[in-house]
Design an enzyme around this catalytic site. Structure first.
Site, mmCIF file in Angstrom:
data_model
loop_
_atom_site.group_PDB
_atom_site.id
_atom_site.type_symbol
_atom_site.label_atom_id
_atom_site.label_comp_id
_atom_site.label_asym_id
_atom_site.label_seq_id
_atom_site.Cartn_x
_atom_site.Cartn_y
_atom_site.Cartn_z
ATOM 1 N N TYR A 142 -5.702 1.622 -5.121
ATOM 2 C CA TYR A 142 -6.335 2.320 -6.238
ATOM 3 C C TYR A 142 -6.551 3.800 -5.926
ATOM 4 C CZ TYR A 142 -7.274 -2.265 -8.347
ATOM 5 O OH TYR A 142 -7.143 -3.516 -8.894
ATOM 6 N N LYS A 191 -2.875 -10.470 2.631
ATOM 7 C CA LYS A 191 -1.498 -10.937 2.413
ATOM 8 C C LYS A 191 -0.698 -10.550 3.649
ATOM 9 C CE LYS A 191 1.746 -12.788 -0.178
ATOM 10 N NZ LYS A 191 1.772 -14.223 -0.568
ATOM 11 N N ASP A 223 -2.924 -15.478 -2.319
ATOM 12 C CA ASP A 223 -2.418 -16.417 -3.328
ATOM 13 C C ASP A 223 -3.091 -17.780 -3.168
ATOM 14 O OD1 ASP A 223 -1.082 -16.561 -0.892
ATOM 15 O OD2 ASP A 223 0.881 -16.998 -1.758
ATOM 16 N N ASP A 247 -10.819 -6.878 -6.723
ATOM 17 C CA ASP A 247 -10.897 -6.660 -8.163
ATOM 18 C C ASP A 247 -10.466 -7.935 -8.886
ATOM 19 O OD1 ASP A 247 -11.116 -5.406 -10.623
ATOM 20 O OD2 ASP A 247 -9.173 -4.393 -10.483
ATOM 21 N N ASP A 251 -13.000 -11.176 -10.668
ATOM 22 C CA ASP A 251 -12.929 -11.611 -12.075
ATOM 23 C C ASP A 251 -12.744 -13.123 -12.141
ATOM 24 O OD1 ASP A 251 -13.141 -9.020 -13.086
ATOM 25 O OD2 ASP A 251 -11.535 -9.329 -14.549
HETATM 26 C C1 IPM Z 1 -13.995 -3.295 -11.896
HETATM 27 C C2 IPM Z 1 -13.085 -2.720 -12.916
HETATM 28 C C3 IPM Z 1 -12.629 -1.361 -12.433
HETATM 29 C C4 IPM Z 1 -11.926 -1.556 -11.118
HETATM 30 C C5 IPM Z 1 -11.733 -0.592 -13.427
HETATM 31 C C6 IPM Z 1 -12.376 -0.480 -14.779
HETATM 32 C C7 IPM Z 1 -11.354 0.749 -12.888
HETATM 33 O O1 IPM Z 1 -12.018 -3.569 -13.161
HETATM 34 O O2 IPM Z 1 -15.037 -2.667 -11.584
HETATM 35 O O3 IPM Z 1 -13.701 -4.369 -11.391
HETATM 36 O O4 IPM Z 1 -10.738 -1.880 -11.096
HETATM 37 O O5 IPM Z 1 -12.555 -1.385 -10.091
HETATM 38 MG MG MG Z 2 -12.243 -5.455 -12.263
#
Ligand code: IPM
Ligand code: MG
Length: 357
Positions: A142, A191, A223, A247, A251
């Site tokens: 990133y 990985k 994975d 990230d 989620d």
């Molecule tokens: C998070 C979000 C951010 C990230 C985005 C919005 C830049 O997905 O905080 O997880 O990737 O860190």
């Molecule tokens: Mg995120």
């Protein structure tokens, strides 16, 4: 005690949920005899509209002058067509980096009162799970070198994953320390069967593991980890991983709790100044309708009290108030499930939690 808190309300539901958290923090300050002052600064789409850039210098300066930072959410369809360097999301990466917040703590736990909202079957959830994802936040792909170049098939775009021993060591240390405070189990996810940066990651984690003999340390490929989170989430306690893997996996972990509207996060660095934000996004579709769930932001406020200000009794009080309100059956629309009754709005849920304090 007195603390200055910078508020980055951002876009979409950001302002309403941050207002909710402020209300609860103010009530907590009253109850325990502290003084919190709040100063708002622009970030994300609203900053683009007012100043032309997603992260004005005045916001960075304001955050650096504060004791800690509370963030709502950034982004929305209005700004989706902007080039990468001008997008609201760029501000989020920028502020994390400007404040040196390389450790991101993302707890994903199953709230017993919200069990029905988890998409996982009973036999998989068992007695529940409580995972702490430690995501590296200011390095990796990133932040790596990126651009366009001439490739084998013509013009191509590229992004680069790179990690130094220093970056791996400091996030590793944060994760081992977190594990020491919990059940002393740490799984590092990489990985390493493919990526050179992951092989250095794994090697560095192994040498750290030698310094924390009390922690039961394991490695896992990303994975497989994505699969194991769904197959048997209870096997994990603390997870440490890179920016991108963290990230994605955070989620996934939040979804299996069934209540992303409940999950808070903390971003920390070398000082006590941190940035605290809900895991969920700006939800532009429900913005301004008073239906958003303020709990993740309220719990982010609790994390601020605990990690930045050392006020753990106060943090406990907020967390207990949330538990009490949920146990009494109050719900916002997102965590309503099949329960009976009318969902509370953002301000009503905030009121209930403030009352329960
Ligand atoms: C998070 C979000 C951010 C990230 C985005 C919005 C830049 O997905 O905080 O997880 O990737 O860190
Ligand atoms: Mg995120």
């Amino acid at each position: 005690m007195e603390f200055n808190i910078a508020l980055l309300k951002g876009d979409g539901i950001g302002p309403e949920i941050v207002d909710g958290a402020v209300k609860v923090l103010e009530k907590t300050a009253d109850k325990f005899g502290h003084k919190f002052s709040f100063t708002p600064y622009l970030i994300g789409g609203c900053a683009i509209n007012k100043t032309g850039v997603p992260l004005p210098q005045s916001t960075i300066d304001g955050c650096l002058a504060s004791d800690s930072v509370l963030l709502g959410a950034v982004g929305g369809p209005e700004w989706d067509e902007l080039p990468g360097y001008k997008r609201p999301e760029k501000a989020l990466l920028g502020i994390r980096s400007a404040l040196g917040l390389y450790t991101n703590l993302r707890p994903a736990k199953l709230y017993p009162a919200l069990r029905a909202a988890s998409p996982l079957k009973d036999e998989i959830v068992g007695s529940g799970f409580d995972i702490m994802i430690v995501r590296e936040l200011t390095g990796g792909i990133y932040f790596g070198d990126r651009g366009y170049r001439e490739g084998r098939y013509g013009q191509e775009a590229y992004d680069t994953e790179a990690y130094s021993v220093t970056e791996i060591e400091r996030i590793g240390k944060a994760a081992f320390e977190a594990a020491m405070k919990r059940s002393r189990r740490l799984c590092s996810i990489d990985k390493a069967n493919v990526l050179e940066s992951s092989r250095l990651w794994r090697k560095t984690m192994h040498s750290l593991a030698g310094k924390y003999p009390a922690v039961e340390y394991t490695d896992m490929f990303v994975d497989n980890a994505a699969m194991q989170l769904i197959r048997d989430p209870g096997q994990f306690d603390v997870i440490v991983t890179s920016n991108m893997f963290g990230d994605i996996l955070s989620d996934e972990a939040s979804q299996i709790t069934g209540s992303i509207g409940m999950l808070a996060s903390a971003s920390l660095g070398e000082t006590t100044r941190g940035m605290y934000e809900p895991i969920h996004g700006s939800a532009p579709d429900i913005a301004g309708k008073n239906i958003a769930n303020p709990i993740a932001t309220i719990l982010s406020g609790a994390m601020m009290l605990r990690y930045s200000f050392g006020l753990s009794a106060e943090a406990d009080a907020i967390e207990n108030a949330v538990d009490k309100v949920l146990a009494a059956g109050y719900r916002t629309a997102d965590i309503m499930g099949s329960s009976e009754g009318t969902p509370l709005g953002c301000t009503e849920m905030t009121e209930k939690i403030a009352e329960a304090l």
